[in-house]
Design a protein around this motif. Structure first.
Motif, PDB file in Angstrom:
ATOM      1  N   HIS A  93       0.865  -1.189   0.000  1.00  0.00           N
ATOM      2  CA  HIS A  93       0.000   0.000   0.000  1.00  0.00           C
ATOM      3  C   HIS A  93       0.900   1.237   0.000  1.00  0.00           C
ATOM      4  CE1 HIS A  93      -3.704   2.173   1.935  1.00  0.00           C
ATOM      5  NE2 HIS A  93      -3.213   2.809   0.894  1.00  0.00           N
ATOM      6  N   ILE A 151       0.960   5.288   0.000  1.00  0.00           N
ATOM      7  CA  ILE A 151       0.162   6.505   0.225  1.00  0.00           C
ATOM      8  C   ILE A 151       0.919   7.643  -0.448  1.00  0.00           C
ATOM      9  CG2 ILE A 151      -0.782   8.061   1.980  1.00  0.00           C
ATOM     10  CD1 ILE A 151      -0.450   5.575   3.925  1.00  0.00           C
ATOM     11  N   THR A 153      -3.288   5.112  -2.343  1.00  0.00           N
ATOM     12  CA  THR A 153      -4.155   6.172  -1.818  1.00  0.00           C
ATOM     13  C   THR A 153      -3.476   7.506  -2.122  1.00  0.00           C
ATOM     14  OG1 THR A 153      -4.901   4.759   0.003  1.00  0.00           O
ATOM     15  CG2 THR A 153      -5.234   7.139   0.262  1.00  0.00           C
ATOM     16  N   GLY A 184      -0.015   2.582   5.441  1.00  0.00           N
ATOM     17  CA  GLY A 184       0.563   1.924   4.276  1.00  0.00           C
ATOM     18  C   GLY A 184       2.016   1.564   4.531  1.00  0.00           C
ATOM     19  N   CYS A 227       5.013   6.349   2.472  1.00  0.00           N
ATOM     20  CA  CYS A 227       4.277   7.563   2.163  1.00  0.00           C
ATOM     21  C   CYS A 227       5.171   8.425   1.261  1.00  0.00           C
ATOM     22  CB  CYS A 227       3.945   8.302   3.463  1.00  0.00           C
ATOM     23  SG  CYS A 227       3.313   9.953   3.179  1.00  0.00           S
TER      24      CYS A 227
END
Ligand code: NAI
Length: 468
Positions: free
Chosen positions: A179, A181, A204, A266, A269
């Protein structure tokens, strides 16, 4: 520490070897100057090493992987598709980046440009100190060119370290994050979102404005948004990133949206909220070079600063922070430094976002036409009506021409869809040279190509469409 107290005399000193500096060095040498180029990091600058080029390599790998993963209509299956990301990174570094930067170094040497390693710092209007570890030497120049580029902006509570990374960090990850971000949905954020989305990450994006890809209009970015949505990318707009808290396993980003505080966790970042010019750490306060309020160096249309023998180009001067703009200015500056009557005379600068569906724009848009109250119209041709796009299974998007009504001259163009990055060049050439829709219409374009859709778009503009 080796400190040279005797100044080394040089004719032309160029600081920075990115697409601004190295192009200027080669051109100045071609025009007969004796050139020294100073570089603190890598030859080729951000673009070749940790910017445009490696990002395109990851984007390309992502396209292939996604095509294999999601299936295709061509009837091609090749067993289980797997990603060996270490191999991807190895290819990107050794077969792409190092080959290119090695090539630039070779070109510089071929033109007898002397490469000096170290960080240049102005002592006054005539000399710089070049510091390389324990070594320090003074260079006295007749002419100097500042091409020091820019660096990522850091925002409060998101210091680049560990799992809070800038674009360089994002390009050099050892594994594909589960994940990712992304704070800031500008060009860097949207491009890397597409790359890692295709390589398998959940994405995201947290964006301050009410839209991503600022600078491209809503109609243009709609296919990109549809594609992000289809791939499960979360785009949170009008949001303020508050802080990042990391552990050794993950990072949690706190943000505010619609008056509420939320969190998302996540693996990394990426903060991509813009870049700032590298003008604050090179001793310009010891010179008479004038800066504007944003820290950009003020230059004439010959790229000359307020100190007549010091020139500046690229991200340190006004205009979009784009490699191709820096390279153009480099050629103007090199000619001016060689005594030619050279001036920046461009009308337009194309801009491209290498999102999963590419977007490109040059010159006027329907929005700027309305703002400036120009007598102009826009017309579109969709890739859905393109035979070539169908054979590529890439029929999303369109070509849009903006034409001046009285003359029929093309004054702007936007493309979203396959190879938009390449197609925009024909239209840039058209605008720079006052080409009309009639000229394009009557130019035989090879069939079947994506390029012939520019001819189709010109036919639409002329009110004589054949294919729609
Ligand atoms: P950018 O200016 O394109 O986008 C930054 C985004 O971050 C904006 O949408 C802004 O609203 C948002 N933002 C700013 N502060 C924020 C905050 N605190 N919280 C949330 N969102 C925030 O900058 P980017 O993407 O970092 O790119 C830098 C430069 O690099 C650009 O000027 C671009 O021209 C250049 N570039 C060009 C590429 C190309 O030509 N294909 C590729 C990548 C970069």
């Amino acid at each position: 520490m080796v400190v040279g107290t005797q100044a080394i005399d040089v004719d032309t000193l160029i600081i920075g070897s990115g697409p601004g500096g190295y192009v200027a060095a080669i051109r100045a040498a071609e025009l007969g100057q004796k050139v020294v180029i100073v570089e603190r990091d890598f030859i080729g600058g951000i673009c070749l090493n940790v910017g445009c080029i490696p990002s395109k390599a990851l984007i390309q790998a992502g396209h292939l992987y996604a095509t294999l993963q999601h299936g295709n209509p061509f009837g091609v299956t090749v067993g289980e598709s797997k990603l060996d990301f270490a191999k991807t990174q190895d290819w990107k570094q050794h077969q792409v980046v190092e080959k290119l930067t090695g090539g630039v170094e070779m070109l510089l040497k071929k033109h007898k440009v002397e490469i000096v390693r170290g960080e240049a710092y102005f002592n006054d209007n005539e000399t710089v100190n070049v510091i390389d570890g324990d070594d320090s030497h003074i260079y006295r120049f007749k002419k100097a060119l500042i091409a020091t580029g820019s660096r990522p902006v850091e925002i409060p509570h998101f210091k680049f370290s560990g799992r809070v990374i800038d674009s360089t960090g994002a390009l050099n990850l050892k594994s594909v994050p589960e994940h990712l971000i992304i704070i800031g949905g500008g060009v860097i954020g949207a491009e890397l979102a597409g790359a890692y989305m295709n390589l398998g990450s959940k994405i995201t994006i947290i964006e301050g404005l009410d839209h991503i890809l600022n600078g491209f209009d809503g109609e243009l970015i709609q296919p990109v948004l549809n594609n992000f949505k289809k791939n499960g990318v979360d785009i949170i707009t009008e949001a303020t990133a508050v802080e990042a808290n990391q552990t050794d396993k993950d990072v949690t980003v706190t943000y505010e949206v619609d008056g509420t505080t939320k969190k998302v966790t996540g693996d990394y970042c990426l903060v991509s909220v813009g870049r700032r010019p590298n003008t604050d750490q090179i001793g310009l306060n010891n010179t008479d070079v004038k800066l504007d309020k944003r820290g950009l160096i003020e230059v004439s249309d010959s790229m000359q600063t307020s100190v007549k023998h010091i020139y500046a180009i690229g991200d340190v001067v006004a205009g979009p922070a784009l490699a191709h703009k820096a390279s153009y200015e480099a050629k103007v500056a090199a000619a001016a430094m060689s005594g030619e009557d050279a001036h920046d005379k461009h009308y337009v600068i194309p801009a491209v976002a290498y999102t999963n569906i590419e977007v490109a724009t040059v010159g006027e848009t329907p929005q700027t036409v309305a703002e400036k109250k120009l007598d102009a119209k826009s017309s579109k041709f969709p890739f859905a009506a393109s035979g070539r796009a169908m054979t590529m299974d890439q029929t999303e998007g369109f070509i849009r021409l903006v034409t001046d009504n009285p003359t029929g001259a093309i004054i702007g163009a936007q493309i979203v869809g396959p190879e938009a990055s390449d197609l925009i060049s024909e239209l840039t050439l058209a605008i720079e040279n006052g080409i009309t829709i009639r000229d394009i219409e009557l130019t035989i374009h090879p069939h079947p190509t994506l390029g012939e859709e520019i001819m189709d778009a010109a036919e639409v503009a002329a009110g004589l469409p054949i294919h729609i």
